[in-house]
Write an enzyme that holds these catalytic residues in place. Structure first.
Site, PDB file in Angstrom:
ATOM      1  N   ASP A   1      44.838  30.854  53.085  1.00  0.00           N
ATOM      2  CA  ASP A   1      45.061  31.352  51.729  1.00  0.00           C
ATOM      3  C   ASP A   1      46.579  31.432  51.565  1.00  0.00           C
ATOM      4  O   ASP A   1      47.208  32.363  52.037  1.00  0.00           O
ATOM      5  CB  ASP A   1      44.394  32.726  51.575  1.00  0.00           C
ATOM      6  CG  ASP A   1      44.718  33.397  50.242  1.00  0.00           C
ATOM      7  OD1 ASP A   1      45.411  32.779  49.402  1.00  0.00           O
ATOM      8  OD2 ASP A   1      44.276  34.547  50.045  1.00  0.00           O
TER       9      ASP A   1
ATOM     10  N   LYS B   1      55.695  29.697  46.006  1.00  0.00           N
ATOM     11  CA  LYS B   1      54.510  29.052  45.431  1.00  0.00           C
ATOM     12  C   LYS B   1      54.650  28.876  43.912  1.00  0.00           C
ATOM     13  O   LYS B   1      54.157  27.901  43.349  1.00  0.00           O
ATOM     14  CB  LYS B   1      53.290  29.910  45.749  1.00  0.00           C
ATOM     15  CG  LYS B   1      51.966  29.381  45.252  1.00  0.00           C
ATOM     16  CD  LYS B   1      50.844  30.303  45.695  1.00  0.00           C
ATOM     17  CE  LYS B   1      49.515  29.921  45.081  1.00  0.00           C
ATOM     18  NZ  LYS B   1      48.437  30.822  45.535  1.00  0.00           N
TER      19      LYS B   1
ATOM     20  N   GLU C   1      40.887  28.676  44.680  1.00  0.00           N
ATOM     21  CA  GLU C   1      40.746  30.046  45.190  1.00  0.00           C
ATOM     22  C   GLU C   1      39.437  30.711  44.750  1.00  0.00           C
ATOM     23  O   GLU C   1      38.733  31.282  45.589  1.00  0.00           O
ATOM     24  CB  GLU C   1      41.961  30.885  44.773  1.00  0.00           C
ATOM     25  CG  GLU C   1      43.212  30.495  45.560  1.00  0.00           C
ATOM     26  CD  GLU C   1      44.509  30.979  44.929  1.00  0.00           C
ATOM     27  OE1 GLU C   1      44.436  31.718  43.928  1.00  0.00           O
ATOM     28  OE2 GLU C   1      45.577  30.633  45.448  1.00  0.00           O
TER      29      GLU C   1
ATOM     30  N   ASP D   1      40.091  38.314  39.889  1.00  0.00           N
ATOM     31  CA  ASP D   1      41.101  38.405  40.949  1.00  0.00           C
ATOM     32  C   ASP D   1      42.305  39.200  40.452  1.00  0.00           C
ATOM     33  O   ASP D   1      43.134  38.684  39.705  1.00  0.00           O
ATOM     34  CB  ASP D   1      41.504  36.972  41.351  1.00  0.00           C
ATOM     35  CG  ASP D   1      42.538  36.942  42.474  1.00  0.00           C
ATOM     36  OD1 ASP D   1      43.093  38.007  42.820  1.00  0.00           O
ATOM     37  OD2 ASP D   1      42.786  35.845  43.002  1.00  0.00           O
TER      38      ASP D   1
END
Lengths: 620, 107
Positions: free
Chosen positions: A25, A86, A184, A206
């Site tokens: 992850d 990221k 994800e 999330d």
């Protein structure tokens, strides 16, 4: 001796051939690695028994720090400490500056690649991500006692082609073989085993430290499709802490501006109180730092009032995303909770109320994505019996290439499960043609103009041959991540050219649906247009070949009268070609054929005669 | 003929079986392969075969086929940690020689 794990029945690996795999992850703030051992998917810890690796890389004169050490240095050494790389993956400089505003880095851009200036030179986001992946890969290999055969890396569902490619490049740079990239939310659904159901609609909620994402997934025979995503890149648990901090200041009647030390102290305390309130109704708070003091009771009800507006914002986003996906709340079968902030009771309560069902919370919400990735990696590397369903994706639209006349030849039809490879042979159109332009298209319509252009490239150095003599094999290959590569090869010389494109991303689901629908609406006219173009191409081919025959042998083999007649039928065909009438072109082509059949016969005889001249019968 | 198991190994096998949600026990055995001739097999058991012997050790069913039993009689199964790595280890008194990593062996 080597340590063994328990395999599935009949799946024991031969010595030294254990199929080791891990799920990663790769998060904006924190990253994790997990693996399946003896049938159990678990996150792996480092030597300090920590499984979360802060996604922070500090560049130094000689070497790099990754993780906690780097994170601690962020305040003293902001220029060389890259946080949340990221966010920069696959972005252009103007993108980054527009989205994130002031950042402590000195950016540079060359050839479309953004890099940051550090003491150890320029580094780009791919390199930064690769340092994180390298650290996690090393941890996995130390924990498993061997080399990794492959990894599954998770990416946000909204990541586009460039961002996904950037992630793959980072893995390559880290020496890791990517089995596949996994969305994800899909990973979270897999962790809960939801892929074993047949079909249904799943929502993944999330709420992390700094970002909120919600995705609607549709499961159909083991294949997850992302119907819609939404979120807020500036909403998360950190906002809960800040709200609590502001409340502390009110309670302490603190008017002056807070010093950075006070802010840090109060945020730590706020986080502590928040976490306590997830399991307790009341917390006794005792705040004491230089220039700030408050003591008192703080209840969950007090906290709920504070964060209510923030939680409500996430619910509004959920409503909007459901609307985008054209799904009603009561149609949602499962709601999966991801991210540490979903531990807050009010969040669970509001989500449960909105979707009218209890969300899934049994797996640690910080680890659920990595665990799903590990399960997927274990299957992909081949540690499960064949009967276990492999998660598949399909091509949303047909893939093909342009042929003469602006037509699309479909090579991979839509809804084909990937990975897939299909090849088709094509040939040259003109005598002596030495190059071929390959135009890759996506869509359901028959004409190039109505499809989406994905890429163009050229195959050159084809040896000169008569039209139609060359064999050019064009192979379309879509890998498990949906990346398309197209290769064209001339078979006799093995001259090849290829290109890679990412077809499925960048198109929203509505665009895909529109493209499919319009192909149905236009089916009839498309077929007619196709027939016309085909006849036109045929007419061109006939005219071309006869002209070249007349040019070389006309004088020798034809009388002036014959020549005139052939020219006349050719002129008629050329006119018919422009008419747009399929039948008219067909008839004209037939007339040319008739007018030239005698000529063709004579050319044949002539060439045989030439070939035989000077040879005795025995030799033939 | 029998094999034994440490408490650590028994605890892990039990928890792995619970996590897996199915399976009657743990198969321990050997197969002929590898650089030194024989290799260990460690698998979950869903169904018993005819020639299987079942040992009940600390509430865990250990399943061994009769052919394997000859080679691993007296073996103790342990669960150990080596740095970050962890897993099962065979302490087999029958082993005469093994490859560098101990994954395959001869008797």
């Amino acid at each position: 001796m080597a340590l063994l794990q328990i395999a599935e029945p009949g799946q024991s690996a031969a010595p030294h051939e254990h199929k080791l795999a891990a799920g990663i992850d790769l998060g904006t703030t924190n990253s994790l690695v997990a693996t399946v051992r003896s049938g159990e998917a678990k996150t792996l810890v480092d030597h300090e028994a920590q499984d979360m690796l802060p996604s922070v890389v500090q560049y130094q004169q000689n070497g790099v720090n990754v993780g906690r050490l780097a994170k601690q240095s962020a305040t003293q050494d902001p220029q060389n400490t890259i946080i949340s790389a990221k966010r920069f993956l696959g972005r252009t400089l103007s993108d980054i500056q527009h989205t994130f505003g002031q950042l402590p880095y000195t950016f540079k851009e060359s050839d479309g690649v953004v890099s940051m200036q550090t003491v150890s030179g320029e580094v780009n986001p791919i390199q930064v991500s690769s340092e994180i992946l390298k650290t996690l890969g090393k941890r996995a290999e130390d924990s498993l006692g061997g080399d990794l055969q492959g990894v599954v890396i998770t990416v946000p569902a909204y990541f586009d082609d460039a961002q996904r490619q950037g992630t793959k490049d980072a893995a390559k740079l880290a020496g890791l073989h990517v089995l596949r990239l996994l969305n994800e939310p899909t990973a979270a659904a897999i962790a809960y085993g939801l892929d074993s159901g047949n079909e249904g609609t799943i929502v993944v909620y999330d709420l992390g430290g700094g970002t909120f994402d919600v995705s609607v997934l549709r499961l159909n025979q083991g294949v997850f499709e992302v119907l819609a995503t939404g979120g807020d890149t500036a909403l998360g648990g950190d906002d809960f802490d800040h709200t609590l901090l502001a409340r502390f200041c009110e309670l302490a009647e603190h008017q002056e501006e807070l010093t950075p030390e006070q802010v840090r102290y109060l945020l730590d305390q706020a986080r502590y109180v928040k976490e306590q309130l997830s399991s307790q109704d009341v917390v006794t708070v005792s705040l004491e730092t230089t220039g700030f003091a408050w003591k008192g009771e703080f209840s969950r009800a007090d906290f709920d009032i504070l964060i209510q507006p923030l939680v409500q914002r996430t619910i509004r986003t959920c409503r909007r995303v459901l609307k985008d996906a054209d799904v009603k709340a009561e149609e949602v079968q499962e709601v999966v909770m991801v991210g540490g902030s979903t531990r807050v009771p009010l969040v669970r309560e509001k989500v449960a109320a909105f979707f009218q069902k209890e969300p899934l919370v049994s797996i640690d919400p910080d680890k659920v994505v990595a665990i799903g990735a590990a399960i997927q990696a274990d299957i992909l590397v081949g540690n499960k019996p064949d009967s276990e369903m492999l998660l598949l994706d399909v091509t949303p639209l047909s893939l093909g290439l342009e042929t003469m006349g602006g037509l699309v030849e479909k090579v991979i039809p839509r809804n084909t499960t990937i990975p897939v490879a299909r090849a088709q042979e094509f040939t040259t159109f003109k005598d002596g043609q030495t190059a071929m332009s390959i135009h890759v298209l996506q869509g359901e319509r028959e004409l190039v103009d109505d499809c989406r252009s994905l890429a163009r490239f050229a195959l050159t150095d084809i040896p000169p041959m008569a039209a139609g003599a060359a064999h050019i094999r064009v192979t379309f290959q879509v890998d498990a991540d949906g990346l398309l590569s197209v290769t064209a090869m001339e078979k006799s010389t093995k001259v090849a050219a290829s290109i890679q494109v990412k077809p499925s991303y960048g198109l929203s689901d509505t665009q895909v649906a529109d493209m499919i629908q319009s192909s149905m609406q236009h089916a009839k006219e498309d077929i007619q247009a196709r027939m016309l173009r085909e006849q036109q191409v045929e007419a061109d081919r006939v005219l071309e070949s006869i002209q070249s025959a007349v040019d070389s042998d006309g004088e020798k083999l034809l009388s002036q009268e014959e020549l005139n007649q052939i020219s006349e039928t050719m002129r008629q065909l050329a006119t018919a070609r422009q008419s747009g009438d399929v039948e008219e072109i067909k008839t004209a082509i037939e007339r040319v054929d008739q007018a030239t059949s005698e000529f063709a016969q004579r050319r044949m005889d002539d060439s045989i005669k030439q070939a035989l001249t000077g040879q005795s019968v025995d030799e033939v | 003929m029998a094999i034994t198991m440490t408490q650590a190994a028994a605890d892990r096998v039990k928890s792995f079986l619970v996590n897996r949600g199915k399976g009657v026990g743990l198969r321990v055995g050997i197969k002929t392969t590898g650089c030194s001739g024989l290799a260990y097999v460690l698998e979950f058991v869903d169904e018993l075969n005819e020639d299987d012997e079942v040992f009940d050790i600390m509430d865990v069913k250990i399943v061994v086929d009769q052919k394997s039993l000859v080679y691993i009689d007296g073996t103790e199964l342990d669960f150990v940690k080596q740095g970050l790595n962890e897993g099962f280890e065979f302490n087999n008194p029958n082993v005469k020689d093994e490859c560098g990593c101990g994954e395959s062996f001869t008797v």
